[in-house]
Design a protein around this motif. Structure first.
Motif, short mmCIF file in Angstrom:
data_model
loop_
_atom_site.label_atom_id
_atom_site.label_comp_id
_atom_site.label_asym_id
_atom_site.label_seq_id
_atom_site.Cartn_x
_atom_site.Cartn_y
_atom_site.Cartn_z
N ARG A 19 -6.54 -10.29 -1.37
CA ARG A 19 -7.34 -9.90 0.40
C ARG A 19 -7.50 -8.31 -0.12
NH1 ARG A 19 -1.96 -11.13 3.50
NH2 ARG A 19 -0.73 -10.04 1.54
N PRO A 20 -8.39 -7.26 0.60
CA PRO A 20 -8.65 -6.38 0.89
C PRO A 20 -7.34 -5.22 0.42
CG PRO A 20 -10.72 -7.57 1.39
CD PRO A 20 -8.93 -8.44 1.16
N GLY A 21 -6.61 -5.86 1.64
CA GLY A 21 -5.32 -5.10 2.25
C GLY A 21 -4.54 -4.32 1.08
N THR A 22 -4.48 -5.71 0.15
CA THR A 22 -3.74 -5.60 -1.37
C THR A 22 -4.21 -4.54 -1.80
OG1 THR A 22 -2.41 -8.11 -0.88
CG2 THR A 22 -2.75 -7.08 -3.27
N ILE A 23 -5.42 -4.42 -2.33
CA ILE A 23 -6.47 -3.05 -2.79
C ILE A 23 -6.08 -2.57 -2.46
CG2 ILE A 23 -8.19 -3.04 -3.56
CD1 ILE A 23 -7.18 -5.19 -4.42
N ARG A 24 -5.72 -1.72 -0.84
CA ARG A 24 -5.59 -0.21 -0.30
C ARG A 24 -4.20 -0.16 -0.55
NH1 ARG A 24 -9.45 -3.36 3.16
NH2 ARG A 24 -7.26 -3.54 4.60
N ILE A 25 -3.77 -1.11 -0.22
CA ILE A 25 -1.98 -0.45 -0.72
C ILE A 25 -1.59 -0.29 -2.59
CG2 ILE A 25 0.22 -1.62 -1.43
CD1 ILE A 25 -0.24 -3.54 1.30
#
Length: 59
Positions: A19-25
Motif C-alpha cells: 500500500r502507498p501508506g506503507t511506502i510512505r512509512i
C-alpha cells in the motif's frame, strides 16, 4: 550501480501489492531512499529497492 527505476507510491503499489501508506512509512523511517517528488507531489522511490525490501521481509 544500476540507474534507479523511479516511480511514485501508487505505481509501486500496483507493481508490488504494498500500500502507498506503507511506502510512505518506510520512507519516513529511513528504510527506503527518497528520490524527490513527481509533478503531483507524490514521493518517488526506486522500484527495485522496494521489491528487494518486500522480498527480504518475506524471507
Amino acid at each position: 550501480m544500476d540507474t534507479p527505476l523511479l516511480v511514485d507510491t501508487h505505481a509501486v503499489a500496483a507493481a508490488t501489492g504494498v500500500r502507498p501508506g506503507t511506502i510512505r512509512i518506510w520512507l519516513h523511517r529511513g528504510h527506503l531512499t527518497h528520490h524527490g517528488h513527481d509533478r503531483a507531489g507524490r514521493a518517488l522511490v526506486d522500484l527495485t529497492e522496494v521489491q528487494a525490501r518486500v522480498h527480504a521481509k518475506a524471507a
